[in-house]
Write an enzyme that holds these catalytic residues in place. Structure first.
Site, short mmCIF file in Angstrom:
data_model
loop_
_atom_site.label_atom_id
_atom_site.label_comp_id
_atom_site.label_asym_id
_atom_site.label_seq_id
_atom_site.Cartn_x
_atom_site.Cartn_y
_atom_site.Cartn_z
N ASP A 14 0.81 -1.23 0.00
CA ASP A 14 0.00 0.00 0.00
C ASP A 14 0.84 1.27 0.00
O ASP A 14 0.43 2.30 0.54
CB ASP A 14 -0.97 0.01 1.20
N LYS A 17 1.85 2.12 -5.13
CA LYS A 17 2.40 1.57 -6.38
C LYS A 17 1.48 1.84 -7.57
O LYS A 17 1.92 2.23 -8.64
CB LYS A 17 2.58 0.04 -6.23
N GLY A 41 -4.54 -4.37 -3.77
CA GLY A 41 -5.53 -3.33 -4.03
C GLY A 41 -4.77 -2.08 -4.42
O GLY A 41 -4.11 -1.47 -3.58
N HIS A 42 -4.79 -1.74 -5.70
CA HIS A 42 -4.00 -0.61 -6.20
C HIS A 42 -4.95 0.50 -6.63
O HIS A 42 -5.78 0.29 -7.51
CB HIS A 42 -3.11 -1.06 -7.36
N GLN A 225 1.91 -6.11 -3.14
CA GLN A 225 2.39 -6.22 -1.75
C GLN A 225 3.68 -5.39 -1.59
O GLN A 225 3.87 -4.43 -2.31
CB GLN A 225 2.61 -7.68 -1.34
N THR A 240 3.15 -12.67 2.82
CA THR A 240 2.31 -13.29 1.81
C THR A 240 3.07 -14.51 1.28
O THR A 240 4.13 -14.85 1.80
CB THR A 240 1.89 -12.29 0.72
N ALA A 300 -7.44 -1.11 0.58
CA ALA A 300 -8.17 -0.99 -0.68
C ALA A 300 -8.84 -2.32 -1.05
O ALA A 300 -9.73 -2.35 -1.89
CB ALA A 300 -7.22 -0.54 -1.79
N LYS A 332 2.93 10.21 -0.30
CA LYS A 332 2.14 10.66 0.86
C LYS A 332 2.90 11.61 1.79
O LYS A 332 2.64 11.65 2.99
CB LYS A 332 1.60 9.44 1.62
P1 GDP Z 1 -0.76 0.30 -3.56
O1 GDP Z 1 -1.36 -0.96 -3.07
O2 GDP Z 1 0.70 0.39 -3.32
O3 GDP Z 1 -1.10 0.62 -5.00
O4 GDP Z 1 -1.42 1.46 -2.66
P2 GDP Z 1 -2.97 1.59 -2.25
O5 GDP Z 1 -3.75 2.07 -3.41
O6 GDP Z 1 -3.44 0.36 -1.56
O7 GDP Z 1 -2.87 2.68 -1.10
C1 GDP Z 1 -2.32 3.93 -1.35
C2 GDP Z 1 -3.39 4.98 -1.00
O8 GDP Z 1 -2.79 6.26 -0.91
C3 GDP Z 1 -4.45 5.12 -2.07
O9 GDP Z 1 -5.66 5.48 -1.47
C4 GDP Z 1 -3.91 6.25 -2.94
O10 GDP Z 1 -4.95 6.94 -3.63
C5 GDP Z 1 -3.28 7.13 -1.91
N1 GDP Z 1 -2.10 7.89 -2.35
C6 GDP Z 1 -1.12 7.54 -3.21
N2 GDP Z 1 -0.16 8.49 -3.25
C7 GDP Z 1 -0.55 9.45 -2.38
C8 GDP Z 1 0.03 10.70 -1.94
O11 GDP Z 1 1.12 11.09 -2.35
N3 GDP Z 1 -0.67 11.41 -1.01
C9 GDP Z 1 -1.86 10.99 -0.52
N4 GDP Z 1 -2.47 11.76 0.38
N5 GDP Z 1 -2.44 9.85 -0.91
C10 GDP Z 1 -1.77 9.08 -1.81
P1 IMO Z 2 -0.92 -4.22 -2.19
O1 IMO Z 2 -0.48 -4.78 -3.51
C1 IMO Z 2 -0.90 -4.68 2.15
C2 IMO Z 2 -0.91 -8.76 3.70
C3 IMO Z 2 -2.13 -9.22 4.47
C4 IMO Z 2 -1.49 -10.19 5.46
C5 IMO Z 2 -0.40 -10.85 4.61
C6 IMO Z 2 -0.81 -12.20 4.02
O2 IMO Z 2 -2.21 -3.50 -2.24
O3 IMO Z 2 0.18 -3.44 -1.55
P2 IMO Z 2 -2.35 -12.88 1.96
O4 IMO Z 2 -3.81 -12.63 1.71
O5 IMO Z 2 -1.45 -12.32 0.90
O6 IMO Z 2 -2.05 -14.31 2.27
O7 IMO Z 2 -2.06 -12.06 3.34
O8 IMO Z 2 -0.11 -9.94 3.57
N1 IMO Z 2 -1.18 -8.24 2.34
C7 IMO Z 2 -1.13 -6.95 2.02
N2 IMO Z 2 -0.92 -5.86 2.79
N3 IMO Z 2 -1.04 -4.54 0.81
C8 IMO Z 2 -1.23 -5.62 0.02
O9 IMO Z 2 -1.23 -5.54 -1.31
C9 IMO Z 2 -1.32 -6.89 0.63
N4 IMO Z 2 -1.52 -8.15 0.17
C10 IMO Z 2 -1.42 -8.96 1.22
O10 IMO Z 2 -2.75 -8.14 5.12
O11 IMO Z 2 -0.85 -9.48 6.48
MG MG Z 3 -2.89 -1.64 -1.78
#
Ligand code: GDP
Ligand code: IMO
Ligand code: MG
Length: 431
Positions: A14, A17, A41-42, A225, A240, A300, A332
């Site tokens: 998270d 990416k 969840g991206h 991840q 994971t 996400a 962020k």
């Molecule tokens: P990912 O899994 O690495 O793609 O990240 P996620 O989408 O799960 O979580 C990142 C969250 O931060 C999302 O809600 C993005 O919209 C948000 N986000 C990404 N870059 C920034 C930033 O620079 N500032 C803020 N405030 N939010 C951001």
């Molecule tokens: P993105 O791509 C954050 C975490 C789960 C748990 C561990 C194992 O959005 O960054 P799993 O279901 O993979 O067997 O769970 O890994 N986890 C993540 N945490 N972002 C993710 O993906 C994750 N995918 C799995 O919360 O701790």
């Molecule tokens: Mg994510």
């Protein structure tokens, strides 16, 4: 020109990416997922409109970009259908842009049932998985029991393998977890029905990526991840089940290490983690709550609250080495606006009271580490959406510069908001 570029998470996922992959995709020909599954969840935000992707690569909103799902991804056809339907309803021709490796191991409904049953049975010892069947699916892959996506082309062969696998899953569900057996016929028919929808997407991804390389096209490899969730290098067993590190690209889509031109790590300006496991810089006070609120730190995929803490330079040193990171995107930064002071973990005190600058290898030793902090002044101004380095408050620039110094690696981009365009470019990672 940098042709093959890996973009991966450097913390516990998270990091942002998806946002960065989407932002850079207007200058690439293809985006590839190489590990994980729909546990990811991206989030992409364009003109205020949010799209959350789980399996489909984050380049899908761009016309003329091919999105590949490599063999290292464990594939739930059910989850893929839901995601593609949602994208198509929103007017994105997702299916036309999508290609799937024939060697992706399938995630069946029984993998999901097993993942959830195990977590339930573990009670307080649970890992806190996303409940998407990821662990059981990778186990079956390594045990050579998995059914591959391309196997579904051959009805007789695939049906025999599916039935044998479901029989094994039913044994575990009934005998180990005290649950009812599932109906194998329903799952078998369900998989073949879903395959009809995606059969035209089935391809040899490694071969196509090789052709793109020979044609001089630029490709992004999108990690899911984060490094500390890597099954080999992460905080085992709270990880994971895939290799989230740069090495995962070779095995996960068939592009050799000498064809990778750049490794871009995505790092939050602070740290978060979802699920159980050690987290030395975790905050349990109002600052932690503030980061969670201002950063909207809710998963996400599962909507779970993310644990928040200060930036950790110690594990980042290891992460940079493990992935051979060339440059970082710091996301962020804006979430830190308005804090009086900021802490950065520069060393750990281990269980013997010794100061260490690299994380210890075992779970017990890592769990026992206490952070040693350096304190930096905060800033008052609102940095959301800033795109010029010079427009950042002095203390925000000083924070980024101090981290660059401590990490010894280029910070290529600073991200200042969820919007695609909220970026300060310091060094173009695409060259
Ligand atoms: P990912 O899994 O690495 O793609 O990240 P996620 O989408 O799960 O979580 C990142 C969250 O931060 C999302 O809600 C993005 O919209 C948000 N986000 C990404 N870059 C920034 C930033 O620079 N500032 C803020 N405030 N939010 C951001
Ligand atoms: P993105 O791509 C954050 C975490 C789960 C748990 C561990 C194992 O959005 O960054 P799993 O279901 O993979 O067997 O769970 O890994 N986890 C993540 N945490 N972002 C993710 O993906 C994750 N995918 C799995 O919360 O701790
Ligand atoms: Mg994510």
């Amino acid at each position: 020109m940098k042709q093959n570029i890996i973009i991966l998470g450097t913390q516990w996922g998270d990091e942002g990416k998806g946002k960065i992959v989407d932002y850079l995709t207007d200058r690439v020909r293809a985006v590839v997922r190489f590990q994980g599954g729909h546990n990811a969840g991206h989030t992409l935000v364009i003109g205020g409109e949010k799209t959350v992707l789980h399996l489909v690569p984050s380049g899908v909103l761009h016309d003329g970009v091919s999105c590949y799902i490599g063999n290292g991804v464990v594939l739930s056809l059910d989850a893929l259908r839901t995601e593609v339907d949602q994208l198509e309803e929103a007017g994105v021709p997702a299916l036309d842009r999508l290609f799937i490796s024939e060697s992706c191991p399938l995630i069946l409904p029984t993998h999901i049932a097993l993942d959830q049953a195990r977590e339930r049975d573990k009670g307080g010892e649970a890992i806190g998985t996303t409940g998407r069947g990821i662990g059981p699916a990778y186990e079956d892959k390594v045990a050579r029991r998995a059914v591959h996506f391309g196997d579904l082309n051959d009805r007789e062969y695939a049906e025999a393998r599916l039935r044998s696998l479901i029989e094994w899953h039913n044994f575990l569900l009934v005998e180990r977890h005290g649950q009812d057996a599932v109906d194998a016929d329903e799952i078998v028919e369900g998989q073949f029905a879903l395959f009809e929808r995606f059969a035209a997407q089935c391809t040899d991804v490694a071969r196509e990526l090789n052709a793109l390389r020979l044609a001089g096209e630029r490709v992004l490899f999108e990690g899911a991840q984060g490094t500390l969730l890597d099954v080999d290098h992460g905080t085992y067993p709270f990880v994971t089940s895939s290799n989230t590190t740069a090495g995962g690209v070779g095995s996960g889509c068939g592009v050799g290490p000498r064809h990778i031109d750049y490794v871009l790590g995505i790092v939050k300006a602070y740290t978060t983690r979802v699920g159980a496991g050690p987290f030395p810089t975790e905050l349990f006070d109002n600052v932690g709550v503030r980061l969670a609120e201002r950063g909207h730190e809710f998963g996400a995929t599962t909507g779970r609250a993310r644990r928040c803490g200060w930036f950790d330079v110690v594990f980042m040193r290891q992460v940079i080495a493990l992935n051979s990171i060339d440059g970082l995107v710091m996301t962020k930064l804006d979430v830190l606006d308005g804090l009086d002071e900021l802490k950065v973990c520069v060393a750990y005190e281990d269980s013997n009271g010794k100061e260490v600058d690299w994380p210890p290898g075992t779970q017990q030793a890592f769990q026992a580490c206490k952070p040693i902090y350096e304190t930096l002044p905060g800033w008052d101004a609102d940095t959301v959406g800033v795109t010029n380095w010079d427009d950042l408050p002095d203390n925000a620039r000083a924070y980024v510069e101090r981290l660059r110094e401590l990490l010894g690696v280029s910070i290529d981009i600073v991200s200042t908001g969820p919007e695609r365009t909220a970026n300060i470019i310091l060094n173009d990672p695409l060259g």
